[in-house]
Design a protein around this motif. Structure first.
Motif, PDB file in Angstrom:
ATOM      1  N   ASN A  51       0.837  -1.192   0.000  1.00 44.91           N
ATOM      2  CA  ASN A  51       0.000   0.000   0.000  1.00 44.91           C
ATOM      3  C   ASN A  51       0.877   1.249   0.000  1.00 44.91           C
ATOM      4  O   ASN A  51       2.113   1.173  -0.086  1.00 44.91           O
ATOM      5  N   TRP A  52       0.277   2.398   0.126  1.00 41.31           N
ATOM      6  CA  TRP A  52       1.023   3.639  -0.026  1.00 41.31           C
ATOM      7  C   TRP A  52       2.128   3.801   1.006  1.00 41.31           C
ATOM      8  O   TRP A  52       3.181   4.364   0.720  1.00 41.31           O
ATOM      9  N   SER A  53       1.908   3.292   2.211  1.00 41.45           N
ATOM     10  CA  SER A  53       2.891   3.483   3.276  1.00 41.45           C
ATOM     11  C   SER A  53       3.905   2.346   3.348  1.00 41.45           C
ATOM     12  O   SER A  53       4.925   2.465   4.015  1.00 41.45           O
ATOM     13  N   GLY A  54       3.598   1.237   2.672  1.00 39.49           N
ATOM     14  CA  GLY A  54       4.485   0.087   2.761  1.00 39.49           C
ATOM     15  C   GLY A  54       4.218  -0.802   3.948  1.00 39.49           C
ATOM     16  O   GLY A  54       4.953  -1.762   4.176  1.00 39.49           O
ATOM     17  N   VAL A  55       3.158  -0.507   4.706  1.00 39.35           N
ATOM     18  CA  VAL A  55       2.844  -1.306   5.882  1.00 39.35           C
ATOM     19  C   VAL A  55       2.116  -2.584   5.497  1.00 39.35           C
ATOM     20  O   VAL A  55       2.345  -3.646   6.066  1.00 39.35           O
ATOM     21  N   THR A  68      11.109  -9.743  -1.326  1.00 41.54           N
ATOM     22  CA  THR A  68      10.656  -8.726  -0.384  1.00 41.54           C
ATOM     23  C   THR A  68      10.393  -7.435  -1.144  1.00 41.54           C
ATOM     24  O   THR A  68      11.279  -6.921  -1.826  1.00 41.54           O
ATOM     25  N   ILE A  69       9.182  -6.928  -1.011  1.00 45.00           N
ATOM     26  CA  ILE A  69       8.837  -5.652  -1.621  1.00 45.00           C
ATOM     27  C   ILE A  69       8.916  -4.569  -0.557  1.00 45.00           C
ATOM     28  O   ILE A  69       8.561  -4.799   0.602  1.00 45.00           O
ATOM     29  N   SER A  70       9.382  -3.404  -0.947  1.00 43.24           N
ATOM     30  CA  SER A  70       9.480  -2.281  -0.017  1.00 43.24           C
ATOM     31  C   SER A  70       9.434  -0.992  -0.810  1.00 43.24           C
ATOM     32  O   SER A  70       9.472  -1.002  -2.047  1.00 43.24           O
ATOM     33  N   ARG A  71       9.320   0.105  -0.106  1.00 45.92           N
ATOM     34  CA  ARG A  71       9.303   1.401  -0.781  1.00 45.92           C
ATOM     35  C   ARG A  71       9.986   2.437   0.071  1.00 45.92           C
ATOM     36  O   ARG A  71      10.002   2.349   1.297  1.00 45.92           O
ATOM     37  N   ASN A  73       9.437   6.346   0.086  1.00 40.73           N
ATOM     38  CA  ASN A  73       8.675   7.457  -0.495  1.00 40.73           C
ATOM     39  C   ASN A  73       9.491   8.739  -0.566  1.00 40.73           C
ATOM     40  O   ASN A  73       9.152   9.633  -1.346  1.00 40.73           O
ATOM     41  N   THR A  74      10.554   8.827   0.207  1.00 42.67           N
ATOM     42  CA  THR A  74      11.411  10.005   0.106  1.00 42.67           C
ATOM     43  C   THR A  74      12.201   9.984  -1.206  1.00 42.67           C
ATOM     44  O   THR A  74      12.661  11.025  -1.668  1.00 42.67           O
ATOM     45  N   LYS A  75      12.360   8.788  -1.763  1.00 44.51           N
ATOM     46  CA  LYS A  75      13.075   8.639  -3.033  1.00 44.51           C
ATOM     47  C   LYS A  75      12.139   8.298  -4.188  1.00 44.51           C
ATOM     48  O   LYS A  75      12.596   8.039  -5.301  1.00 44.51           O
ATOM     49  N   ASN A  76      10.828   8.256  -3.905  1.00 41.05           N
ATOM     50  CA  ASN A  76       9.851   7.914  -4.940  1.00 41.05           C
ATOM     51  C   ASN A  76      10.192   6.595  -5.620  1.00 41.05           C
ATOM     52  O   ASN A  76      10.102   6.463  -6.852  1.00 41.05           O
ATOM     53  N   THR A  77      10.568   5.610  -4.847  1.00 41.90           N
ATOM     54  CA  THR A  77      11.047   4.351  -5.402  1.00 41.90           C
ATOM     55  C   THR A  77      10.458   3.154  -4.656  1.00 41.90           C
ATOM     56  O   THR A  77      10.342   3.185  -3.428  1.00 41.90           O
TER      57      THR A  77
END
Length: 126
Positions: A51-55, A68-71, A73-77
């Motif tokens: 989801n948007w927060s990665g939680v 493992t998926i992760s994000r 958001n400070t790097k838009n990646t």
């Protein structure tokens, strides 16, 4: 939003790769995101999403325990860390993003995603 996938390559079975999906054009933090893959002669299939927060995370059964998926958001990646790769993981991997629906949910169907990257080839040799 424009998505640029990278990080694919040729790796031996048992090896690892980390795919990246860089977003540009709009604020990426409000988008749910995911990774799909398509092997030759097969349909595109869901690999992992968040989801948007990665939680909130979801994985296809073939990816559980290895990917493992992760994000960031400070790097838009968005990232997909792939370990213990197998020859059957060989495919073109696509990242996707969507903000048209509830950003708290994880989308697992390709039709739920509005934006797609160009794909990056992953080849696992035996």
């Amino acid at each position: 939003v424009q998505l640029q996938a990278s990080g694919g390559g040729l790796v031996q079975a048992g090896g690892s790769l980390r795919l990246s999906c860089a977003a540009s054009g709009r604020t990426f933090s409000s988008y749910a995101s995911g990774w799909f893959r398509q092997a030759p002669g097969k349909e595109r299939e869901f690999v992992a999403g968040l989801n948007w927060s990665g939680v909130r995370l979801r994985y296809a059964s073939a990816a559980k325990g290895r990917f493992t998926i992760s994000r960031d958001n400070t790097k838009n990646t968005v990232y997909l860390q792939m370990n213990s790769l197998k020859p059957e993981d060989t495919a073109v991997y696509y990242c996707a993003a969507d903000e048209s629906r509830n950003p708290w949910t994880v989308r697992v169907d390709s039709y739920e995603y509005e934006y797609w990257g160009q794909g990056t080839q992953v080849t696992v040799s035996s």
